[in-house]
Design a protein around this motif. Structure first.
Motif, PDB file in Angstrom:
ATOM      1  N   GLU A 274      -4.867   6.074   7.632  1.00 21.58           N
ATOM      2  CA  GLU A 274      -4.829   5.377   8.920  1.00 21.58           C
ATOM      3  C   GLU A 274      -3.427   4.812   9.193  1.00 21.58           C
ATOM      4  O   GLU A 274      -2.906   4.930  10.288  1.00 21.58           O
ATOM      5  N   LYS A 275      -2.815   4.214   8.173  1.00 18.62           N
ATOM      6  CA  LYS A 275      -1.525   3.538   8.361  1.00 18.62           C
ATOM      7  C   LYS A 275      -0.354   4.508   8.432  1.00 18.62           C
ATOM      8  O   LYS A 275       0.596   4.281   9.157  1.00 18.62           O
ATOM      9  N   PHE A 276      -0.395   5.578   7.614  1.00 24.01           N
ATOM     10  CA  PHE A 276       0.780   6.452   7.520  1.00 24.01           C
ATOM     11  C   PHE A 276       0.661   7.714   8.369  1.00 24.01           C
ATOM     12  O   PHE A 276       1.628   8.441   8.522  1.00 24.01           O
TER      13      PHE A 276
ATOM     14  N   LEU B  80      -7.485  13.238  -4.692  1.00 27.21           N
ATOM     15  CA  LEU B  80      -8.435  12.487  -3.858  1.00 27.21           C
ATOM     16  C   LEU B  80      -7.946  12.422  -2.409  1.00 27.21           C
ATOM     17  O   LEU B  80      -8.742  12.514  -1.472  1.00 27.21           O
ATOM     18  N   MET B  81      -6.637  12.287  -2.260  1.00 25.85           N
ATOM     19  CA  MET B  81      -6.081  12.256  -0.901  1.00 25.85           C
ATOM     20  C   MET B  81      -6.320  13.597  -0.204  1.00 25.85           C
ATOM     21  O   MET B  81      -6.710  13.639   0.970  1.00 25.85           O
ATOM     22  N   GLU B  82      -6.119  14.690  -0.928  1.00 26.83           N
ATOM     23  CA  GLU B  82      -6.338  16.028  -0.371  1.00 26.83           C
ATOM     24  C   GLU B  82      -7.783  16.190   0.097  1.00 26.83           C
ATOM     25  O   GLU B  82      -8.042  16.646   1.205  1.00 26.83           O
TER      26      GLU B  82
ATOM     27  N   ILE C 171      -7.387   4.849   0.129  1.00 24.37           N
ATOM     28  CA  ILE C 171      -6.846   6.165   0.530  1.00 24.37           C
ATOM     29  C   ILE C 171      -7.039   6.340   2.044  1.00 24.37           C
ATOM     30  O   ILE C 171      -6.126   6.757   2.757  1.00 24.37           O
ATOM     31  N   PHE C 172      -8.217   5.975   2.523  1.00 26.32           N
ATOM     32  CA  PHE C 172      -8.467   6.097   3.965  1.00 26.32           C
ATOM     33  C   PHE C 172      -7.605   5.122   4.762  1.00 26.32           C
ATOM     34  O   PHE C 172      -7.176   5.430   5.874  1.00 26.32           O
TER      35      PHE C 172
ATOM     36  N   LEU D  18       0.865  -1.189   0.000  1.00 22.00           N
ATOM     37  CA  LEU D  18       0.000   0.000   0.000  1.00 22.00           C
ATOM     38  C   LEU D  18       0.895   1.231   0.000  1.00 22.00           C
ATOM     39  O   LEU D  18       1.727   1.399   0.892  1.00 22.00           O
ATOM     40  N   THR D  19       0.744   2.080  -1.009  1.00 22.84           N
ATOM     41  CA  THR D  19       1.580   3.283  -1.061  1.00 22.84           C
ATOM     42  C   THR D  19       0.934   4.385  -0.221  1.00 22.84           C
ATOM     43  O   THR D  19      -0.239   4.289   0.142  1.00 22.84           O
ATOM     44  N   LYS D  20       1.728   5.420   0.036  1.00 26.00           N
ATOM     45  CA  LYS D  20       1.200   6.529   0.857  1.00 26.00           C
ATOM     46  C   LYS D  20       0.004   7.200   0.206  1.00 26.00           C
ATOM     47  O   LYS D  20      -0.810   7.804   0.874  1.00 26.00           O
ATOM     48  N   LEU D  21      -0.078   7.091  -1.137  1.00 28.81           N
ATOM     49  CA  LEU D  21      -1.193   7.745  -1.825  1.00 28.81           C
ATOM     50  C   LEU D  21      -2.331   6.775  -2.133  1.00 28.81           C
ATOM     51  O   LEU D  21      -3.142   7.015  -3.029  1.00 28.81           O
ATOM     52  N   GLY D  22      -2.373   5.671  -1.408  1.00 30.77           N
ATOM     53  CA  GLY D  22      -3.542   4.794  -1.495  1.00 30.77           C
ATOM     54  C   GLY D  22      -3.572   3.849  -2.679  1.00 30.77           C
ATOM     55  O   GLY D  22      -4.637   3.338  -3.015  1.00 30.77           O
TER      56      GLY D  22
END
Lengths: 409, 265
Positions: free
Chosen positions: B176-178, B145-147, B171-172, B33-37
């Motif tokens: 939660e993870k990062f 979408l992340m923004e 993304i959510f 899972l990347t930081k950008l989902g």
């Protein structure tokens, strides 16, 4: 109703009959109906009908059950038919006031675009649509050096994504991206897919010719449901015109994920081939229905002598989904720039080796292209694609892509 | 199980990821899972085959791949990789521009992430540009979408607006993870890839050249690792340094007198 008003009607009728009936005669008939409280409008119609054979009627005036009518119009569509050994024409006749279907005897030499005068015709409705007939007492005369401006049928223009089952008098513009011609009782039936920038729809044209990759304006068609999908019906009441207008069927590409979610029957995609399956190569088909056979047994036609064909089973990936794509011989010919026979010959030259798979991998694997496909949903997560068109991307496509990204920032 | 799609993703995002634990289901795919989902099992990448070495009695080849924005490790295995792919890496020598599709593979005690190549072909600058633009398209979409997700802190309105459920969920999951995700770094990458110069931006190329000049005390050139270290002090990431060095090497401003050393011409 005062005398002045009656005079006005009589003048109008006199002019419509071209002076062939005297004012006195018209007035006499008018008064006889007026005595029974008929409206002047109805009386006018009755008189015009009585003297129909003495005048040229406009198509907009034509009503059901009229007889002895004369009409001048331009042939907009024409189809030759035969029943019980008798030839006849079905088609559309138009003038500046309207368009009407006709059924004319087959012993005249007429063509689309001809201006004709129908003498002593009659009108009946067929499937709720008025139609002009010419019987034994009627005739057709071809008029030369006459042109007529045509009033289009009252069709409503729709983009293809807005078409729904049950719609009538539909007008669309699109490109034929797939076409199969069959002949039933010596009539050509054209079946295929027509697409515009918003989507694609299956069509069936009874007799009106369409060609693959040509753009058309189709007027007066209707949409029905056939085998669970929408089908645009083009028949003798429709007008098919080839147009030069550019129709970009790839402008609104969708992702496969979206196509799956929206249950789209046809859609344009952009992506790459990521895998070619081992089962790519020669297959056997039933010579009668074309179904792919495992042996000689066709589920519908029993034991048959199969015919050889080629198919490529590949995985197409657009980043949103990876789906099985079945490329049939026509598609392979386009992709590999070879004929089916040449491809088949190469395969048979080295039996047992994955010649076709290797060739596809060498030429196409991971090279970006656009494709317009028929989509068959397998389950909630999977679709299978049957491509009609392939277009490899060029620098301009990438420039457009880059400009669009810059625009987003 | 439907086949997993191949993500068009840059190495810098691929490497900025965590491994998602498997649930123990049959034939379960491995994801990162990347930081950008981006929940990735498979990728499509285009870049340079930089190095390769055979291991395990020549039954495996480990490949260094560079997409011009960073490196990822690839592997092919004689027993599992299609023979054509294995043959490709046995016979093709670096440097070469290649396109490949590969699946995420986790191995070793340190949970190393690499990509097992499933298909490969020689590539060209056109396909590279296509890949770069598709990766950018995906990256920009997910940054936006992340923004929105960070601003709204709820999924429902995003789903109503038509964003795909899977992506919104992932993304959510990333948030939660990062925890706090710095989107500015990614945005700067986008600007740099598209060569959009920000007015207040510093001239990173000039800084790198000054660093190399300063570190080249012996005349043999500046050591790559030292350049990266020094550049970090100016807020230039390792990925950015690689990109600038590649540009300068391509332009002929720099050359490599020895492996790992850089010198100004």
């Amino acid at each position: 109703m005062d005398d002045k008003e009656i005079e006005k009607y009589i003048d109008e009728i006199y002019n419509l009959l071209g002076g062939n009936v005297s004012r006195e005669e018209i007035k006499k008939i008018f008064d006889s109906w007026l005595k029974f409280q008929y409206s002047p409008k109805t009386i006018k119609e009755k008189i015009l009908q009585k003297y129909a054979s003495m005048r040229i009627m406009k198509i907009s005036e034509i009503k059901d059950e009229m007889s002895s009518i004369n009409v001048i119009g331009k042939i907009l569509s024409l189809k030759e038919n035969e029943k019980d050994g008798k030839k006849f024409y079905l088609g559309l006749l138009g003038d500046e006031t309207g368009v009407i279907p006709f059924l004319l005897p087959g012993n005249y030499k007429i063509n689309v675009g001809d201006v004709i005068k129908i003498k002593n015709g009659y009108v009946k409705s067929f499937k709720d649509v008025l139609r002009i007939y010419v019987g034994k007492s009627g005739s057709i005369e071809k008029l030369s050096n006459v042109d007529i401006k045509i009033a289009r049928p009252q069709s409503t223009f729709y983009t293809i994504d807005k078409l729904k089952v049950g719609m009538k008098n539909v007008e669309i513009k699109g490109r034929v991206i797939n076409l199969k011609i069959s002949t039933v009782k010596s009539k050509n039936i054209y079946r295929g897919v027509i697409a515009d920038s918003t989507g694609g729809i299956h069509f069936t044209s009874f007799g009106l010719e369409l060609k693959e990759n040509n753009n058309y304006k189709i007027t007066n068609a209707f949409v029905r449901e056939y085998k669970g999908r929408q089908d645009l019906i083009i028949n003798e009441n429709s007008i098919v015109e080839q147009i030069k207008e550019d129709i970009d069927i790839f402008i609104k590409k969708v992702s496969m994920e979206e196509a799956l979610e929206r249950n789209l029957p046809y859609a344009p995609f952009e992506g790459i081939l990521v895998d070619v399956m081992d089962s790519t190569g020669i297959i056997a088909r039933c010579p009668k229905c074309g179904i792919i056979l495992k042996g000689r047994e066709c589920p519908t036609h029993g034991e048959v002598e199969p015919i050889n064909d080629i198919i490529a089973k590949v995985v197409f990936d657009d980043g949103s989904l990876a789906s099985l794509m079945m490329i049939e011989s026509v598609g392979l010919e386009k992709l590999l720039s070879k004929t089916k026979d040449e491809i088949m010959k190469d395969i048979l030259k080295t039996p047992g080796l994955p010649v076709l798979k290797d060739e596809i991998e060498d030429k196409i694997l991971m090279k970006p292209f656009e494709t317009y496909c028929k989509i068959v949903k397998k389950d909630s997560n999977r679709i299978v694609l049957y491509p009609y068109i392939f277009k490899f991307l060029v620098e301009k496509d990438l420039d457009d892509m880059e400009n669009s990204l810059r625009g987003e920032l | 199980m439907p086949r997993e799609p191949a993500w068009r993703v840059f190495s810098f995002e691929f490497n900025d990821s965590i491994i998602l634990e498997k649930k123990g289901e049959e034939k379960e795919a491995q994801y990162i899972l990347t930081k950008l989902g981006a929940k990735i099992n498979r990728v499509f990448m285009v870049g340079i085959l930089e190095d390769k070495r055979s291991v395990a009695n020549d039954s495996m080849i480990i490949i260094d791949f560079n997409d011009r924005f960073g490196n990822v490790k690839l592997m092919v295995d004689k027993n599992y990789t299609p023979s054509k792919v294995f043959k490709f890496f046995s016979t093709h020598e670096p440097p070469e521009l290649i396109s490949f599709v590969g699946k995420v593979r986790i191995w070793g005690e340190n949970n190393n992430v690499e990509l097992r190549v499933e298909s490969v072909s020689s590539s060209n600058e056109f396909i590279y540009r296509y890949w770069k633009l598709k990766s950018l398209e995906s990256l920009i979409y997910r940054i936006k979408l992340m923004e929105l997700s960070i601003q709204r802190s709820e999924k429902e309105s995003l789903l109503k607006e038509g964003y795909p459920k899977n992506l919104v969920d992932n993304i959510f999951l990333s948030i939660e993870k990062f925890g706090n995700i710095d989107l500015n770094g990614y945005k700067n990458q986008v600007y740099e890839i598209l060569e959009i110069k920000k007015e207040e931006g510093i001239d990173k190329e000039k800084i790198i050249l000054e660093i190399i000049e300063k570190l080249d005390t012996s005349g043999k050139g500046a050591k790559y690792e030292d350049v990266v270290k020094e550049a970090e002090k100016y807020g230039i990431s390792a990925q950015e340094v690689d990109k600038i060095l590649n540009d300068l090497l391509e332009k002929g401003v720099l050359y490599e007198p020895n492996i790992n050393y850089l010198k100004i011409l």
